[in-house]
Design an enzyme around this catalytic site. Sequence first.
Site: not given
Length: 321
Positions: A126, A161, A215, A230, A238, A278, A286, A288
């Site tokens: 994050k 978050k 993603r 997604r 979410r 993301d 984000e 990852n």
Amino acid sequence: MKLRLGVVMDPIGAINILKDSTFAMLLAAQQRGWTLYYLEIADLFLAQERAQGRMRRLEVEDDPAGWFQLGAPEAQDLAQLDVLLMRKDPPFDMEYVYATYLLELAETAGCLVVNAPRTLRDANEKAFTAHFPQCCPPLTITRDATVLRAFLEEQEEIILKPLDGMGGRSIFRLAQGDPNTSVIIETLIGASRGPGQRFCMAQRFLPEIADGDKRVLIVDGVPVPYVLARIPAAGESRGNLVAGARAEVRPITERERWIAAQVAPALQSRGVLFAGLDVIGDWLTEINITSPTCIREIDRAHDTRIAEDLMEAIETRLGAR
């Protein structure tokens, strides 16, 4: 090039091979004739001044009825491996941090660890987005409820978050005037007013989430030409598959390529060979690097070979040494 590849992961017997990116990597490595070794995080240890692990020979098969076979455990020096994939899922807790200390010793002794242990510690998924403000929506990281309330008043609707989670856990959408404001803030930082005990991130709510949390996978600095969107379930904010989101593979957009180009050089310079960005709407939310997913979904939809590309990147890195 025939290599010895180890993997640190969650229990292999509990994975869903239709969706598991680590499994895709293992299949790709085995197809290249590499020898596979399996470890869980508890198998790592230090002895005789060397990072070691209780390794088991691993063979994999793309069969839901039986996808792996393990040999007997044997303690070996991690530096006997050519490459070690660190694919343990979050939460990013102190046990994870301690594991990176051991992996860094293995790296110093000559093993290529993917991704680099120091970066796994330093580049929180994050918080690391703050290094790229040109790509991100307005955000704050704080443990002070006063700061969160001021940010909420400024942005009118926000997402909160924790910094150490995954899979959409403990993510809250909060609008001005919400009667649950105090309890949500208290849940995340441990106080509804003033200083708390835990840091959290707040970002401006992006209504484009309705079109999906996308993603973008990056292999050694190069973005994959397709992304996995997604799309949240009805009544959800979410975009996480484990939270019921629907997956849809799409071609990468120019904006997503631009975001990848902003981030990729920093990842490469820090020893990150595989990452997942993301993106919601036009904004990076984000980065990852612990155990990015979505390889198998994209490969099934299009003629991509993402895990194979990663193995080629690993070979290139090793060949350059």
